[in-house]
Design an enzyme around this catalytic site. Structure first.
Site, PDB file in Angstrom:
ATOM      1  N   ASP A   1       0.855  -1.176   0.000  1.00 50.30           N
ATOM      2  CA  ASP A   1       0.000   0.000   0.000  1.00 50.30           C
ATOM      3  C   ASP A   1       0.898   1.236   0.000  1.00 50.30           C
ATOM      4  O   ASP A   1       1.623   1.481   0.969  1.00 50.30           O
ATOM      5  CB  ASP A   1      -0.896  -0.032   1.246  1.00 50.30           C
ATOM      6  CG  ASP A   1      -1.929   1.086   1.276  1.00 50.30           C
ATOM      7  OD1 ASP A   1      -1.738   2.099   0.576  1.00 50.30           O
ATOM      8  OD2 ASP A   1      -2.915   0.953   2.023  1.00 50.30           O
ATOM      9  N   HIS A   2       0.840   2.012  -1.074  1.00 56.41           N
ATOM     10  CA  HIS A   2       1.741   3.156  -1.210  1.00 56.41           C
ATOM     11  C   HIS A   2       1.425   4.260  -0.201  1.00 56.41           C
ATOM     12  O   HIS A   2       2.207   5.216  -0.047  1.00 56.41           O
ATOM     13  CB  HIS A   2       1.663   3.720  -2.636  1.00 56.41           C
ATOM     14  CG  HIS A   2       2.974   4.165  -3.170  1.00 56.41           C
ATOM     15  ND1 HIS A   2       3.900   4.863  -2.415  1.00 56.41           N
ATOM     16  CD2 HIS A   2       3.536   4.020  -4.393  1.00 56.41           C
ATOM     17  CE1 HIS A   2       4.958   5.133  -3.155  1.00 56.41           C
ATOM     18  NE2 HIS A   2       4.769   4.619  -4.368  1.00 56.41           N
ATOM     19  N   ARG A   3       0.304   4.142   0.505  1.00 55.66           N
ATOM     20  CA  ARG A   3      -0.020   5.143   1.523  1.00 55.66           C
ATOM     21  C   ARG A   3       0.823   4.964   2.777  1.00 55.66           C
ATOM     22  O   ARG A   3       1.054   5.926   3.510  1.00 55.66           O
ATOM     23  CB  ARG A   3      -1.502   5.069   1.886  1.00 55.66           C
ATOM     24  CG  ARG A   3      -2.452   5.410   0.753  1.00 55.66           C
ATOM     25  CD  ARG A   3      -3.896   5.167   1.165  1.00 55.66           C
ATOM     26  NE  ARG A   3      -4.143   3.750   1.456  1.00 55.66           N
ATOM     27  CZ  ARG A   3      -5.323   3.275   1.870  1.00 55.66           C
ATOM     28  NH1 ARG A   3      -6.347   4.118   2.032  1.00 55.66           N
ATOM     29  NH2 ARG A   3      -5.478   1.987   2.108  1.00 55.66           N
TER      30      ARG A   3
END
Length: 479
Positions: free
Chosen positions: A449-451
């Site tokens: 998850d790039h968050r």
């Protein structure tokens, strides 16, 4: 958990299943109308989106109604079975009944664990011999009065073996009388019955290859692929529950129900909410295989699997990069990093893809990891894991190499933040010290998850995992 109905009867409602589950599908009734049931007796087997479990009834008495047939989905809080008190000589001491109910509790518990006074563990059911369902009789058979034990007689679609009797699989089936009707098909596994129903296979047309003519899963598969396979649905199977329904144009309609619906909803939500990225690297796993062989040679009675070693490597990586052992709280607008690693293991089962969880896996030794993985995946495939064991993961390990593929871009198991995938290990040309050699090579992929992190953290984690696969001695510095 109950509602008082006419003339003193009670409706036992489908209990709260927990873990966000709001409905269950009836797999098999353990009792029939007219049967006498005791406190905490299992009355029905249901399938939730996460497990197949037994539901115990907290009330004693005589069954006067069953709400729902096999294959029907019942919502939580709706009537499941109606129980009437016993009359006259059949009625037990009312004070004893009250004490039984008091010990049993309200019944508002997680199904599969009883209602209070049972043992601490759930007993594994022994296989029981079942026959294919027959058309329902016009009226229920008369039940003689008296304090007889529950008969467990079958309803249409349910097993005809009395509850509590010896496993019929231990006995040889009796042949049909000469000139009489052919013997009913012999079925032990609920999975076999479900597969036959889903594929429209009439079990009466299937030749069983198991002991005593018992029909096995391979027999149903063979009948499904045979040119003369019968497409008629099993008698009494609800139309909406037939897994594969041919249409007029030859199309096949697969209803999204049960675990397939949950899988579809969860994966769709993951794709909608998580901005995922996948990175991968090829690694030389020769050293990992040699390390495993050395470990197992030293202690052959407690073998360690490749998956257990990969789990140990993942735990080492998550200790160094805890950003990946996290979830995004969208409502609170925050990232929550978990204090412990609750390791999910993707497992393919007859019911679909499930992800059983090893809680606080970082506390286990490598041998304990191996034992826990073997037990957990076996229980998941058997459908005996409770719902609590199938949720709450913080990181998932997915060995898709067992399907013979090299790589994948898997979907993250929402609400987790990352997933490590492992491809098959095969012989490939590899450069070692400037020389070409044949080595055991696999591909590792990390979907994240790039968050929760950027490429530096994700790349650092994957590189650490790859280095430990190629040089397992590096693990010693991190344990």
């Amino acid at each position: 958990m109950s509602e008082r109905t006419a003339v003193g009867t009670r409706d036992f409602l489908l209990p709260d299943l927990g873990e966000g589950l709001s409905e269950a599908e009836i797999v098999e009734w353990r009792v029939a109308v007219g049967d006498v049931v005791t406190v905490d007796q299992s009355v029905v087997e249901v399938e939730t989106a996460k497990a197949v479990v037994d539901v115990p009834c907290p009330y004693p008495g005589r069954v006067v109604a069953l709400h729902g047939a096999a294959g029907e989905v019942r919502p939580v809080g709706q009537p499941l079975i109606t129980i009437a008190p016993l009359d006259g000589a059949d009625a037990p001491d009312p004070h004893a009944t009250y004490r039984e109910e008091e010990r049993a509790g309200s019944g508002n518990v997680l199904i599969g664990y009883g209602t209070g006074h049972g043992g601490p563990g759930r007993r594994r059911r022994r296989p029981r011999l079942a026959v294919a369902p027959e058309p329902a009789p016009t009226a229920p058979a008369a039940v003689p009065a008296g304090p007889a034990a529950p008969t467990g007689r079958a309803v249409p679609g349910a097993s005809s073996t009395p509850t509590g009797s010896l496993a019929a699989a231990d006995r040889e089936p009796e042949p049909a009388p000469a000139g009489g009707p052919a013997a009913a098909p012999l079925v032990i596994s609920p999975i076999v019955r479900r597969l036959a129903k889903e594929h429209g296979i009439d079990l009466a047309s299937v030749r069983g290859t198991g002991p005593g003519g018992v029909i096995r899963r391979v027999d149903v598969e063979a009948a499904r692929t045979a040119p003369a396979a019968r497409l008629a649905a099993v008698p009494d199977a609800p139309d909406a529950h037939v897994g594969l329904a041919p249409t007029g144009d030859g199309d096949v309609v697969v209803p999204l129900t049960g675990i397939r619906k949950v899988i579809a909803d969860k994966l769709s939500r993951s794709r909608r909410e998580i901005p995922e990225v996948t990175i991968w690297v090829d690694v030389d796993a020769t050293g990992l295989l040699e390390t495993r062989a050395a470990i197992n040679a030293a202690s052959p009675d407690a073998p360690v699997s490749i998956l257990a070693l990969l789990a140990r490597i993942c735990l080492s990586g998550l200790r160094r990069y805890p950003q990946l052992n996290a979830r995004v709280d969208t409502e609170g607008q925050r990232i929550v990093q978990s204090a412990g690693v609750h390791l999910g293991i993707a497992a393919q089962t007859d019911r679909g893809l499930v992800v059983p969880v090893l809680r606080d896996a970082q506390r286990l030794t490598t041998r304990e990891l191996a034992a826990a993985l073997a037990e957990t995946t076996a229980s998941a495939r058997a459908g005996t894991l409770p719902p609590a064991r199938l949720s709450g993961g913080t990181f998932t390990l997915n060995n898709y190499g067992v399907f013979g593929v090299d790589g994948s871009t898997p979907i993250i198991n929402h609400p987790e933040a990352a997933l490590l995938g492992v491809g098959r290990i095969v012989d490939k040309p590899w450069v070692v010290d400037g020389q070409l050699a044949v080595r055991k090579v696999t591909q590792l992929s990390l979907t994240f998850d790039h968050r929760v992190c950027d490429g530096g953290v994700a790349g650092g984690f994957l590189r650490h995992v790859a280095d430990c696969v190629e040089q397992p001695a590096l693990l010693v510095a991190n344990v």
